[in-house]
Design a protein around this motif. Sequence first.
Motif, PDB file in Angstrom:
ATOM      1  N   PRO A 365       0.826  -1.214   0.000  1.00 28.15           N
ATOM      2  CA  PRO A 365       0.000   0.000   0.000  1.00 28.15           C
ATOM      3  C   PRO A 365       0.858   1.262   0.000  1.00 28.15           C
ATOM      4  O   PRO A 365       1.997   1.267   0.466  1.00 28.15           O
ATOM      5  N   ALA A 366       0.290   2.326  -0.524  1.00 31.70           N
ATOM      6  CA  ALA A 366       0.788   3.680  -0.313  1.00 31.70           C
ATOM      7  C   ALA A 366      -0.294   4.436   0.447  1.00 31.70           C
ATOM      8  O   ALA A 366      -1.477   4.288   0.132  1.00 31.70           O
ATOM      9  N   VAL A 367       0.090   5.209   1.443  1.00 27.02           N
ATOM     10  CA  VAL A 367      -0.879   5.947   2.249  1.00 27.02           C
ATOM     11  C   VAL A 367      -0.474   7.408   2.293  1.00 27.02           C
ATOM     12  O   VAL A 367       0.610   7.750   2.789  1.00 27.02           O
ATOM     13  N   GLY A 368      -1.343   8.285   1.765  1.00 26.01           N
ATOM     14  CA  GLY A 368      -1.075   9.710   1.775  1.00 26.01           C
ATOM     15  C   GLY A 368      -2.359  10.499   1.678  1.00 26.01           C
ATOM     16  O   GLY A 368      -3.328  10.063   1.042  1.00 26.01           O
ATOM     17  N   GLU A 369      -2.391  11.627   2.330  1.00 23.48           N
ATOM     18  CA  GLU A 369      -3.529  12.550   2.260  1.00 23.48           C
ATOM     19  C   GLU A 369      -4.841  11.844   2.605  1.00 23.48           C
ATOM     20  O   GLU A 369      -5.867  12.045   1.968  1.00 23.48           O
ATOM     21  N   GLN A 370      -4.766  10.946   3.607  1.00 22.56           N
ATOM     22  CA  GLN A 370      -5.920  10.210   4.144  1.00 22.56           C
ATOM     23  C   GLN A 370      -6.528   9.220   3.152  1.00 22.56           C
ATOM     24  O   GLN A 370      -7.697   8.874   3.251  1.00 22.56           O
ATOM     25  N   VAL A 371      -5.711   8.750   2.206  1.00 24.88           N
ATOM     26  CA  VAL A 371      -6.171   7.758   1.237  1.00 24.88           C
ATOM     27  C   VAL A 371      -5.143   6.632   1.152  1.00 24.88           C
ATOM     28  O   VAL A 371      -3.928   6.876   1.172  1.00 24.88           O
ATOM     29  N   LEU A 372      -5.618   5.384   1.054  1.00 23.86           N
ATOM     30  CA  LEU A 372      -4.771   4.214   0.835  1.00 23.86           C
ATOM     31  C   LEU A 372      -4.961   3.755  -0.602  1.00 23.86           C
ATOM     32  O   LEU A 372      -6.093   3.585  -1.060  1.00 23.86           O
ATOM     33  N   VAL A 373      -3.855   3.533  -1.316  1.00 28.41           N
ATOM     34  CA  VAL A 373      -3.905   3.098  -2.708  1.00 28.41           C
ATOM     35  C   VAL A 373      -3.063   1.831  -2.853  1.00 28.41           C
ATOM     36  O   VAL A 373      -1.930   1.767  -2.361  1.00 28.41           O
ATOM     37  N   ILE A 374      -3.606   0.818  -3.527  1.00 26.35           N
ATOM     38  CA  ILE A 374      -2.898  -0.441  -3.719  1.00 26.35           C
ATOM     39  C   ILE A 374      -3.420  -1.114  -4.983  1.00 26.35           C
ATOM     40  O   ILE A 374      -4.573  -0.905  -5.373  1.00 26.35           O
ATOM     41  N   GLY A 375      -2.573  -1.942  -5.624  1.00 22.98           N
ATOM     42  CA  GLY A 375      -2.976  -2.615  -6.851  1.00 22.98           C
ATOM     43  C   GLY A 375      -3.018  -4.115  -6.698  1.00 22.98           C
ATOM     44  O   GLY A 375      -2.416  -4.684  -5.785  1.00 22.98           O
ATOM     45  N   SER A 376      -3.733  -4.773  -7.616  1.00 23.68           N
ATOM     46  CA  SER A 376      -3.725  -6.231  -7.709  1.00 23.68           C
ATOM     47  C   SER A 376      -2.910  -6.626  -8.934  1.00 23.68           C
ATOM     48  O   SER A 376      -2.872  -5.906  -9.930  1.00 23.68           O
ATOM     49  N   ALA A 377      -2.264  -7.802  -8.871  1.00 27.16           N
ATOM     50  CA  ALA A 377      -1.203  -8.101  -9.828  1.00 27.16           C
ATOM     51  C   ALA A 377      -1.617  -8.945 -11.019  1.00 27.16           C
ATOM     52  O   ALA A 377      -0.864  -9.086 -11.968  1.00 27.16           O
ATOM     53  N   GLU A 378      -2.807  -9.535 -11.014  1.00 28.32           N
ATOM     54  CA  GLU A 378      -3.170 -10.447 -12.089  1.00 28.32           C
ATOM     55  C   GLU A 378      -3.560  -9.699 -13.368  1.00 28.32           C
ATOM     56  O   GLU A 378      -3.723  -8.478 -13.360  1.00 28.32           O
ATOM     57  N   THR A 379      -3.715 -10.452 -14.471  1.00 31.52           N
ATOM     58  CA  THR A 379      -4.181  -9.860 -15.717  1.00 31.52           C
ATOM     59  C   THR A 379      -5.499  -9.122 -15.477  1.00 31.52           C
ATOM     60  O   THR A 379      -6.381  -9.624 -14.785  1.00 31.52           O
ATOM     61  N   ASN A 380      -5.595  -7.924 -16.062  1.00 36.00           N
ATOM     62  CA  ASN A 380      -6.758  -7.051 -15.844  1.00 36.00           C
ATOM     63  C   ASN A 380      -6.903  -6.628 -14.381  1.00 36.00           C
ATOM     64  O   ASN A 380      -8.009  -6.335 -13.909  1.00 36.00           O
ATOM     65  N   GLY A 381      -5.782  -6.604 -13.667  1.00 36.48           N
ATOM     66  CA  GLY A 381      -5.809  -6.118 -12.292  1.00 36.48           C
ATOM     67  C   GLY A 381      -6.125  -4.635 -12.236  1.00 36.48           C
ATOM     68  O   GLY A 381      -6.051  -3.922 -13.237  1.00 36.48           O
ATOM     69  N   LYS A 382      -6.471  -4.172 -11.054  1.00 37.75           N
ATOM     70  CA  LYS A 382      -6.891  -2.782 -10.889  1.00 37.75           C
ATOM     71  C   LYS A 382      -6.092  -2.098  -9.788  1.00 37.75           C
ATOM     72  O   LYS A 382      -5.541  -2.741  -8.902  1.00 37.75           O
ATOM     73  N   LEU A 383      -6.059  -0.776  -9.873  1.00 36.89           N
ATOM     74  CA  LEU A 383      -5.565   0.064  -8.801  1.00 36.89           C
ATOM     75  C   LEU A 383      -6.771   0.508  -7.985  1.00 36.89           C
ATOM     76  O   LEU A 383      -7.771   0.985  -8.541  1.00 36.89           O
ATOM     77  N   TYR A 384      -6.688   0.332  -6.659  1.00 36.83           N
ATOM     78  CA  TYR A 384      -7.810   0.652  -5.774  1.00 36.83           C
ATOM     79  C   TYR A 384      -7.426   1.784  -4.826  1.00 36.83           C
ATOM     80  O   TYR A 384      -6.300   1.828  -4.324  1.00 36.83           O
ATOM     81  N   ALA A 385      -8.385   2.664  -4.573  1.00 38.48           N
ATOM     82  CA  ALA A 385      -8.203   3.727  -3.592  1.00 38.48           C
ATOM     83  C   ALA A 385      -9.281   3.605  -2.517  1.00 38.48           C
ATOM     84  O   ALA A 385     -10.468   3.438  -2.824  1.00 38.48           O
ATOM     85  N   PHE A 386      -8.838   3.678  -1.255  1.00 35.78           N
ATOM     86  CA  PHE A 386      -9.740   3.589  -0.115  1.00 35.78           C
ATOM     87  C   PHE A 386      -9.551   4.807   0.777  1.00 35.78           C
ATOM     88  O   PHE A 386      -8.434   5.261   1.003  1.00 35.78           O
ATOM     89  N   GLY A 387     -10.672   5.313   1.269  1.00 37.24           N
ATOM     90  CA  GLY A 387     -10.618   6.460   2.169  1.00 37.24           C
ATOM     91  C   GLY A 387     -11.982   6.698   2.774  1.00 37.24           C
ATOM     92  O   GLY A 387     -12.757   5.753   2.984  1.00 37.24           O
ATOM     93  N   GLN A 388     -12.264   7.949   3.014  1.00 41.34           N
ATOM     94  CA  GLN A 388     -13.566   8.318   3.579  1.00 41.34           C
ATOM     95  C   GLN A 388     -14.458   8.836   2.459  1.00 41.34           C
ATOM     96  O   GLN A 388     -14.100   9.764   1.746  1.00 41.34           O
ATOM     97  N   SER A 389     -15.605   8.210   2.297  1.00 41.53           N
ATOM     98  CA  SER A 389     -16.516   8.618   1.225  1.00 41.53           C
ATOM     99  C   SER A 389     -17.040  10.023   1.494  1.00 41.53           C
ATOM    100  O   SER A 389     -17.249  10.411   2.643  1.00 41.53           O
ATOM    101  N   PRO A 390     -17.253  10.803   0.427  1.00 45.63           N
ATOM    102  CA  PRO A 390     -17.711  12.194   0.564  1.00 45.63           C
ATOM    103  C   PRO A 390     -19.047  12.272   1.290  1.00 45.63           C
ATOM    104  O   PRO A 390     -19.892  11.381   1.152  1.00 45.63           O
TER     105      PRO A 390
END
Length: 390
Positions: A365-390
């Motif tokens: 994970p990378a954590v900055g500005e109150q958001v966590l961002v991480i990716g999945s490694a398989e084919t068609n993997g995605k980058l995900y962002a988690f935080g506090q919903s507006p």
Amino acid sequence: MRVELKSLIQFTCLVIVTLMSTQAIVAQSPDQTGDWASFRNGNSLHGVATSSLPEKLTQLWTYDSKDGIPGTPAIVDGHVYCGLLDGYVVCLKLKTGEEVWKYRSIEDVDPKSFAPGFKAAPLVTESSVFIGDEEGIFHCIDRKTGQKKWTHETFGEIVSSASIIDDRIIFGSYDNSLYCLKAETGEELWKFETEGYVNCTPAIINGFTFVTGCDEQLRVIDVVTGEQVKIMPLNTYLIASPAIMGDTLYVGTYASEVIAVNWKNLTTEWAYRAAVGEFPYHSSAALTKELVVVGGRDKVVHCINRLNGEEVWTFATRGKVDSSPVIVGERVFVGSDDGHIYGLDLKTGKELWKERIGRKVPGSPAVGEQVLVIGSAETNGKLYAFGQSP
């Protein structure tokens, strides 16, 4: 009168002590806006966030990739920077995931042409993004425009992420070498040849950098001259990057141990071995004054007492834990090859949160500005962002 004066002095001291304690707590707590500019968020590679996260994390956005995301993103000034296996480095808006620019590892505009992918984490500075690709080209990208500034060729895959000190960029290559380049121009200042792949991100402290790699040696290198000043046989090779606090280096090995090595006098202070099995460590350790937290290929997250090497707690997942843990306040976040990212209580290892984001999550994970961002490694993997919903 004396009794009243004594009471007043006692009350004043109590207030001062209380204020000092409150200030100490505030100083130790992560702020709201800290960035995450490199693989382990600083040259000591502690893996500790300077930003807080909301107590409850919700998914904010996802970003699709063709071939997956094995590395760690960076978060700087409201933007996410990430290398993808399909040959692109992307810059996205942190709040929305909207694409700002996209940089390709080759200049061929034909989308069907093979473009070497990126496994390393980017290093982001005020003006540039630095990252190496799987065919050994190290790239410097203009941070604002996404245009190439310069490239430097090595002769092996680059999995090592870069570190920076003053105007010097330092990284390793699978051509068995550690490189130091001038940040502005890419000019090679020095190159140090080892006897094996350099997989780790180089830690830097007190004017020295460290190589723990596939030649089974710990090497201490002067960052100005590129000369080796110390060497210590480790009798095992390492994939993980070392975390450093003071005179001690902490790293997991292929010999199924996590070790604490005094890099000044070249002695092993302690060696931790899990209770069951023989499994190597690919995960780089997160480090606080009290604890070392690291993932193992035994499918377990291990928390170790930093001072004596004794087990504090363990947490079992259902897959290998090659992901490097990130500490955020009193929580630790880590991915697993069971497809989940976990949030654990730092003191007890109790599961507080988990989210399934793919089939494999070897990246960190990378954590900055109150958001966590991480990716999945398989084919068609995605980058995900988690935080506090507006």
